[in-house]
Scaffold this active site. Structure first.
Site, mmCIF file in Angstrom:
data_model
loop_
_atom_site.group_PDB
_atom_site.id
_atom_site.type_symbol
_atom_site.label_atom_id
_atom_site.label_comp_id
_atom_site.label_asym_id
_atom_site.label_seq_id
_atom_site.Cartn_x
_atom_site.Cartn_y
_atom_site.Cartn_z
ATOM 1 N N THR A 125 -3.733 -1.879 -0.691
ATOM 2 C CA THR A 125 -4.116 -2.256 0.662
ATOM 3 C C THR A 125 -5.234 -3.295 0.650
ATOM 4 O O THR A 125 -6.040 -3.346 -0.288
ATOM 5 C CB THR A 125 -4.598 -1.009 1.431
ATOM 6 O OG1 THR A 125 -5.211 -1.395 2.658
ATOM 7 C CG2 THR A 125 -5.632 -0.229 0.629
ATOM 8 N N TYR A 147 -10.989 5.835 2.227
ATOM 9 C CA TYR A 147 -9.582 5.462 2.025
ATOM 10 C C TYR A 147 -9.475 4.300 1.035
ATOM 11 O O TYR A 147 -8.721 4.351 0.053
ATOM 12 C CB TYR A 147 -8.957 5.085 3.367
ATOM 13 C CG TYR A 147 -7.642 4.344 3.250
ATOM 14 C CD1 TYR A 147 -6.522 4.960 2.704
ATOM 15 C CD2 TYR A 147 -7.518 3.025 3.692
ATOM 16 C CE1 TYR A 147 -5.312 4.284 2.589
ATOM 17 C CE2 TYR A 147 -6.317 2.346 3.594
ATOM 18 C CZ TYR A 147 -5.217 2.974 3.035
ATOM 19 O OH TYR A 147 -4.028 2.293 2.928
#
Length: 309
Positions: A125, A147
């Protein structure tokens, strides 16, 4: 090819399964149906191909290990399974650690020494870069959320298993993927629903956050092409067009034909202020470039969401 797709019932995973099956590959889909959003949505994602003769679904929690019969014979592995999203990662770190980092470790252990494995594609990501994620792969990695930290740590696991055990991993850093089946808590899904229903949009921050958006079919195309990349490579995967959140509101107002009602809220901790992928490396290595404009992609997502209301 015999393919494994983890996170097969998710937004990107389900589109990837469809494409691989359409291309004639055999696909084993793995999903543990976490409660991040309702299982019924994930089942709907699977509906168009669940009965396909070349598709097998295995309901497994990868953090508990990967049965030998699942990994045996796999040639392409697409590891998309993860706990996504910034906000919840501040509140439930154990789940992010389990489903992102531990699950990746268990999968790599299962694939270590495989005589058939040609590539494992790890879906990472733009969040590994932190608040400012505009540029190429040389940008410093400075995650701004738990995250992002778990995703970057998983990238490093892929690197170590490549260096030490020859696991042929390629890392793709996804930038703001959108389109039909987008997760219900993601920004564009929420914005479109709010405008369609005449409800307020909860805008966090000033709305000047910049996003480089990637339409789902472009994302899937690049993900499949990555199977031809050299092991150990890392690529940014983004759509090229940069827009602010406020500009997206204007586009959606024009597409839907209704005004957006904006309700302002403070910024979220760890929210990215600017993302924009330089995909020169992806084009140079694999000949990939995005083909779907933000206006075209948003229109397709609006049409899909109209069918849900």
């Amino acid at each position: 090819m015999r393919c494994i797709v983890t996170g097969a019932a998710g937004f990107i995973g389900s589109h990837l399964c469809e494409r691989l099956l359409a291309d004639g590959h055999a696909v084993t889909g793995i999903d543990c149906f976490t409660d991040y959003y309702p299982r019924a949505i994930k089942e709907r994602n699977l509906a168009s191909f669940r009965a396909h003769p070349q598709f097998t679904l295995r309901e497994l929690d990868l953090s508990q290990g990967v049965p030998a019969d699942v990994a045996a014979g796999a040639e392409w592995v697409f590891h998309l399974a993860a706990m996504a999203g910034l906000t919840r990662s501040w509140l439930d770190f154990d789940s992010y650690n389990k489903h992102n980092l531990t699950a990746t470790h268990r999968l790599l252990e299962a694939l270590k020494g495989s005589p058939t494995l040609k590539r494992i594609i790890y879906a990472s990501t733009s969040s590994v870069y932190g608040k400012y994620a505009s540029g190429d792969e040389a940008l410093p990695t400075r995650p701004g959320s738990p995250y992002g930290i778990t995703k970057l740590a998983s990238e490093q696991l892929c690197r170590v298993y490549g260096d030490e055990f020859g696991v042929p991993a390629v890392v793709l850093r996804y930038f703001s993927v959108y389109g039909p089946r987008q997760r219900p808590e993601m920004g564009y899904h929420l914005f479109i629903n709010a405008i369609l229903q005449g409800k307020p949009i909860k805008l966090t921050g000033d709305g000047l956050q910049v996003r480089g958006n990637t339409y789902i079919s472009d994302c899937v195309e690049a993900t499949i092409r990555a199977t031809q990349a050299m092991p150990g490579e890392v690529f940014n995967l983004g759509g090229g067009e940069l827009v602010t959140v406020l500009e997206v509101f204007k586009k959606l107002e024009r597409i839907i034909g209704k005004p957006a009602i904006i309700e302002r809220h403070p910024p979220r901790p760890g929210d990215q202020l600017a993302t924009g992928a330089d995909v020169t490396k992806l084009f140079r290595h694999l000949g990939w470039k995005p083909t779907t404009s933000i206006d075209e992609g948003l229109a397709k997502q609006v049409e899909w969401q109209k069918t849900l209301n």
